[in-house]
Design a protein around this motif. Sequence first.
Motif, PDB file in Angstrom:
ATOM      1  N   VAL A 181       0.844  -1.197   0.000  1.00 44.37           N
ATOM      2  CA  VAL A 181       0.000   0.000   0.000  1.00 44.37           C
ATOM      3  C   VAL A 181       0.876   1.243   0.000  1.00 44.37           C
ATOM      4  O   VAL A 181       1.837   1.342   0.767  1.00 44.37           O
ATOM      5  CB  VAL A 181      -0.907   0.010   1.244  1.00 44.37           C
ATOM      6  CG1 VAL A 181      -1.682   1.314   1.340  1.00 44.37           C
ATOM      7  CG2 VAL A 181      -1.867  -1.160   1.221  1.00 44.37           C
ATOM      8  N   SER A 182       0.562   2.201  -0.856  1.00 40.81           N
ATOM      9  CA  SER A 182       1.245   3.483  -0.908  1.00 40.81           C
ATOM     10  C   SER A 182       2.750   3.262  -1.089  1.00 40.81           C
ATOM     11  O   SER A 182       3.157   2.523  -1.976  1.00 40.81           O
ATOM     12  CB  SER A 182       0.908   4.305   0.341  1.00 40.81           C
ATOM     13  OG  SER A 182       1.271   5.662   0.188  1.00 40.81           O
ATOM     14  N   SER A 183       3.599   3.854  -0.239  1.00 35.49           N
ATOM     15  CA  SER A 183       5.038   3.658  -0.398  1.00 35.49           C
ATOM     16  C   SER A 183       5.440   2.209  -0.152  1.00 35.49           C
ATOM     17  O   SER A 183       6.485   1.758  -0.636  1.00 35.49           O
ATOM     18  CB  SER A 183       5.820   4.589   0.538  1.00 35.49           C
ATOM     19  OG  SER A 183       5.392   4.443   1.870  1.00 35.49           O
ATOM     20  N   VAL A 211      12.718   4.592  -0.382  1.00 35.33           N
ATOM     21  CA  VAL A 211      12.070   3.560  -1.200  1.00 35.33           C
ATOM     22  C   VAL A 211      11.435   4.171  -2.445  1.00 35.33           C
ATOM     23  O   VAL A 211      11.411   3.558  -3.515  1.00 35.33           O
ATOM     24  CB  VAL A 211      11.016   2.813  -0.360  1.00 35.33           C
ATOM     25  CG1 VAL A 211      10.071   2.017  -1.244  1.00 35.33           C
ATOM     26  CG2 VAL A 211      11.697   1.882   0.639  1.00 35.33           C
ATOM     27  N   MET A 212      10.949   5.417  -2.319  1.00 34.06           N
ATOM     28  CA  MET A 212      10.290   6.074  -3.447  1.00 34.06           C
ATOM     29  C   MET A 212      11.274   6.550  -4.516  1.00 34.06           C
ATOM     30  O   MET A 212      10.860   6.973  -5.595  1.00 34.06           O
ATOM     31  CB  MET A 212       9.470   7.265  -2.954  1.00 34.06           C
ATOM     32  CG  MET A 212       8.230   6.889  -2.151  1.00 34.06           C
ATOM     33  SD  MET A 212       7.050   5.901  -3.093  1.00 34.06           S
ATOM     34  CE  MET A 212       6.651   7.031  -4.415  1.00 34.06           C
ATOM     35  N   GLY A 213      12.568   6.496  -4.244  1.00 32.86           N
ATOM     36  CA  GLY A 213      13.561   6.877  -5.241  1.00 32.86           C
ATOM     37  C   GLY A 213      13.434   8.331  -5.652  1.00 32.86           C
ATOM     38  O   GLY A 213      13.339   9.222  -4.794  1.00 32.86           O
ATOM     39  N   ASP A 214      13.371   8.583  -6.963  1.00 32.19           N
ATOM     40  CA  ASP A 214      13.245   9.966  -7.434  1.00 32.19           C
ATOM     41  C   ASP A 214      11.782  10.383  -7.590  1.00 32.19           C
ATOM     42  O   ASP A 214      11.490  11.406  -8.211  1.00 32.19           O
ATOM     43  CB  ASP A 214      14.002  10.162  -8.748  1.00 32.19           C
ATOM     44  CG  ASP A 214      13.385   9.379  -9.908  1.00 32.19           C
ATOM     45  OD1 ASP A 214      12.403   8.638  -9.692  1.00 32.19           O
ATOM     46  OD2 ASP A 214      13.889   9.513 -11.039  1.00 32.19           O
ATOM     47  N   ASN A 215      10.882   9.598  -7.023  1.00 36.18           N
ATOM     48  CA  ASN A 215       9.441   9.855  -7.019  1.00 36.18           C
ATOM     49  C   ASN A 215       8.766   9.619  -8.370  1.00 36.18           C
ATOM     50  O   ASN A 215       7.565   9.846  -8.508  1.00 36.18           O
ATOM     51  CB  ASN A 215       9.119  11.281  -6.533  1.00 36.18           C
ATOM     52  CG  ASN A 215       9.566  11.504  -5.103  1.00 36.18           C
ATOM     53  OD1 ASN A 215       9.295  10.682  -4.233  1.00 36.18           O
ATOM     54  ND2 ASN A 215      10.263  12.602  -4.856  1.00 36.18           N
ATOM     55  N   ARG A 216       9.508   9.174  -9.346  1.00 34.67           N
ATOM     56  CA  ARG A 216       8.944   8.850 -10.652  1.00 34.67           C
ATOM     57  C   ARG A 216       8.722   7.335 -10.776  1.00 34.67           C
ATOM     58  O   ARG A 216       9.368   6.546 -10.087  1.00 34.67           O
ATOM     59  CB  ARG A 216       9.890   9.294 -11.760  1.00 34.67           C
ATOM     60  CG  ARG A 216      10.155  10.791 -11.810  1.00 34.67           C
ATOM     61  CD  ARG A 216       8.974  11.556 -12.359  1.00 34.67           C
ATOM     62  NE  ARG A 216       9.322  12.924 -12.722  1.00 34.67           N
ATOM     63  CZ  ARG A 216       8.490  13.759 -13.338  1.00 34.67           C
ATOM     64  NH1 ARG A 216       7.276  13.377 -13.650  1.00 34.67           N
ATOM     65  NH2 ARG A 216       8.879  14.987 -13.630  1.00 34.67           N
ATOM     66  N   VAL A 217       7.804   6.932 -11.636  1.00 39.97           N
ATOM     67  CA  VAL A 217       7.576   5.505 -11.878  1.00 39.97           C
ATOM     68  C   VAL A 217       8.876   4.882 -12.410  1.00 39.97           C
ATOM     69  O   VAL A 217       9.377   5.316 -13.458  1.00 39.97           O
ATOM     70  CB  VAL A 217       6.436   5.292 -12.891  1.00 39.97           C
ATOM     71  CG1 VAL A 217       6.263   3.800 -13.193  1.00 39.97           C
ATOM     72  CG2 VAL A 217       5.132   5.887 -12.366  1.00 39.97           C
ATOM     73  N   PRO A 218       9.434   3.894 -11.711  1.00 38.76           N
ATOM     74  CA  PRO A 218      10.700   3.280 -12.152  1.00 38.76           C
ATOM     75  C   PRO A 218      10.445   2.243 -13.251  1.00 38.76           C
ATOM     76  O   PRO A 218      10.529   1.039 -13.040  1.00 38.76           O
ATOM     77  CB  PRO A 218      11.227   2.633 -10.869  1.00 38.76           C
ATOM     78  CG  PRO A 218       9.981   2.262 -10.118  1.00 38.76           C
ATOM     79  CD  PRO A 218       8.965   3.333 -10.432  1.00 38.76           C
ATOM     80  N   ARG A 219      10.169   2.736 -14.447  1.00 38.83           N
ATOM     81  CA  ARG A 219       9.705   1.856 -15.530  1.00 38.83           C
ATOM     82  C   ARG A 219      10.703   0.747 -15.878  1.00 38.83           C
ATOM     83  O   ARG A 219      10.312  -0.404 -16.119  1.00 38.83           O
ATOM     84  CB  ARG A 219       9.387   2.701 -16.768  1.00 38.83           C
ATOM     85  CG  ARG A 219       8.108   3.525 -16.615  1.00 38.83           C
ATOM     86  CD  ARG A 219       7.861   4.407 -17.835  1.00 38.83           C
ATOM     87  NE  ARG A 219       6.546   5.041 -17.787  1.00 38.83           N
ATOM     88  CZ  ARG A 219       6.268   6.158 -17.140  1.00 38.83           C
ATOM     89  NH1 ARG A 219       7.238   6.777 -16.453  1.00 38.83           N
ATOM     90  NH2 ARG A 219       5.049   6.667 -17.149  1.00 38.83           N
ATOM     91  N   SER A 220      11.990   1.069 -15.920  1.00 40.88           N
ATOM     92  CA  SER A 220      12.972   0.037 -16.283  1.00 40.88           C
ATOM     93  C   SER A 220      13.048  -1.052 -15.221  1.00 40.88           C
ATOM     94  O   SER A 220      13.221  -2.231 -15.545  1.00 40.88           O
ATOM     95  CB  SER A 220      14.346   0.668 -16.511  1.00 40.88           C
ATOM     96  OG  SER A 220      14.811   1.310 -15.332  1.00 40.88           O
ATOM     97  N   GLU A 221      12.912  -0.659 -13.954  1.00 36.38           N
ATOM     98  CA  GLU A 221      12.935  -1.640 -12.871  1.00 36.38           C
ATOM     99  C   GLU A 221      11.687  -2.525 -12.936  1.00 36.38           C
ATOM    100  O   GLU A 221      11.769  -3.750 -12.812  1.00 36.38           O
ATOM    101  CB  GLU A 221      13.011  -0.915 -11.524  1.00 36.38           C
ATOM    102  CG  GLU A 221      13.275  -1.824 -10.339  1.00 36.38           C
ATOM    103  CD  GLU A 221      13.530  -1.035  -9.065  1.00 36.38           C
ATOM    104  OE1 GLU A 221      14.224  -1.565  -8.188  1.00 36.38           O
ATOM    105  OE2 GLU A 221      13.028   0.102  -8.946  1.00 36.38           O
ATOM    106  N   ILE A 222      10.530  -1.912 -13.130  1.00 34.63           N
ATOM    107  CA  ILE A 222       9.286  -2.678 -13.212  1.00 34.63           C
ATOM    108  C   ILE A 222       9.305  -3.608 -14.419  1.00 34.63           C
ATOM    109  O   ILE A 222       8.743  -4.712 -14.383  1.00 34.63           O
ATOM    110  CB  ILE A 222       8.084  -1.722 -13.265  1.00 34.63           C
ATOM    111  CG1 ILE A 222       7.962  -0.955 -11.939  1.00 34.63           C
ATOM    112  CG2 ILE A 222       6.784  -2.470 -13.548  1.00 34.63           C
ATOM    113  CD1 ILE A 222       6.951   0.174 -11.954  1.00 34.63           C
ATOM    114  N   ALA A 223       9.973  -3.203 -15.484  1.00 31.81           N
ATOM    115  CA  ALA A 223      10.049  -4.039 -16.689  1.00 31.81           C
ATOM    116  C   ALA A 223      10.745  -5.369 -16.432  1.00 31.81           C
ATOM    117  O   ALA A 223      10.577  -6.321 -17.206  1.00 31.81           O
ATOM    118  CB  ALA A 223      10.770  -3.282 -17.802  1.00 31.81           C
ATOM    119  N   SER A 224      11.512  -5.461 -15.343  1.00 36.94           N
ATOM    120  CA  SER A 224      12.215  -6.708 -15.026  1.00 36.94           C
ATOM    121  C   SER A 224      11.374  -7.652 -14.162  1.00 36.94           C
ATOM    122  O   SER A 224      11.815  -8.755 -13.846  1.00 36.94           O
ATOM    123  CB  SER A 224      13.532  -6.393 -14.307  1.00 36.94           C
ATOM    124  OG  SER A 224      13.288  -5.868 -13.006  1.00 36.94           O
TER     125      SER A 224
END
Length: 259
Positions: free
Chosen positions: A92-94, A188-201
């Motif tokens: 949930v959330s973060s 955990v939120m990183g740069d606050n953007r959707v981490p698309r390359s990470e999710i792609a894995s």
Amino acid sequence: MEMQTHSRDGTRVNYERTGDGPAVVLVSGAMSTGATMAPLAAELSGRLDVTVYDRRGRGRSGDTAPYAVEREVEDLAALIEALGGEASLFGVSSGGALALRAAAGGLPVRRVAVYEVPYAMDDATARAGAEYRERLTTALAQGRHGEAVELFLRLAGLGEEMIRGARQSPMWAGMESVAPSLAYDDAVMGDNRVPRSEIASITCPLLALAGGASDGWWHEAARAIADAAPDGRYGTVEGQTHMAEPGMLAPVLAEFFAR
């Protein structure tokens, strides 16, 4: 029943397990403990083997310096090992951002679902997140835990009158006690953007959810998460906002995880 395991760095991870079926670990967000997820666990326990746990630095779990997001992923690895070597994750959330990082990190995750991960969908929101990080870091370094909690509540959209009311509530002392863990959620939120390359894995099935009554940007973020995953899908939970009712969320999750 309350149990504990230990992470790779020796940190104690406190957890409770209930129900029967495929194993699922519930990952809480900022300012919360495993107890926060207990009502949802109760709703799911008729179809699933559900574990709630205290993330490091809160509740009855331990903490070991220095903090790194990788240590929280190792906490989940230890939990999954204790549960039999494979489990699904719901965050949930973060906590959803942490679940995504764990699934992308090669842990034996069967399925992963997330609800309203607060990724920034525009530059202004990303800048607000960066400003929050800077002010939070200063407040925590100077031991101003009350100020850190206020910063988080403002970021979450609470008005000044509501924050003043929260300061007078019996819950405030508990909120201040877990304030240092706000830095963990921020990391955990990183740069606050959707981490698309990470999710792609992430190779397992992924479900990204938003509340049907939530603002549009929550849905944009959920769709972006789903679109980035090889086997991702987007869904809504009817009539819900960021604080979703367990009874409304549980049927959606049970249907996904019990497959």
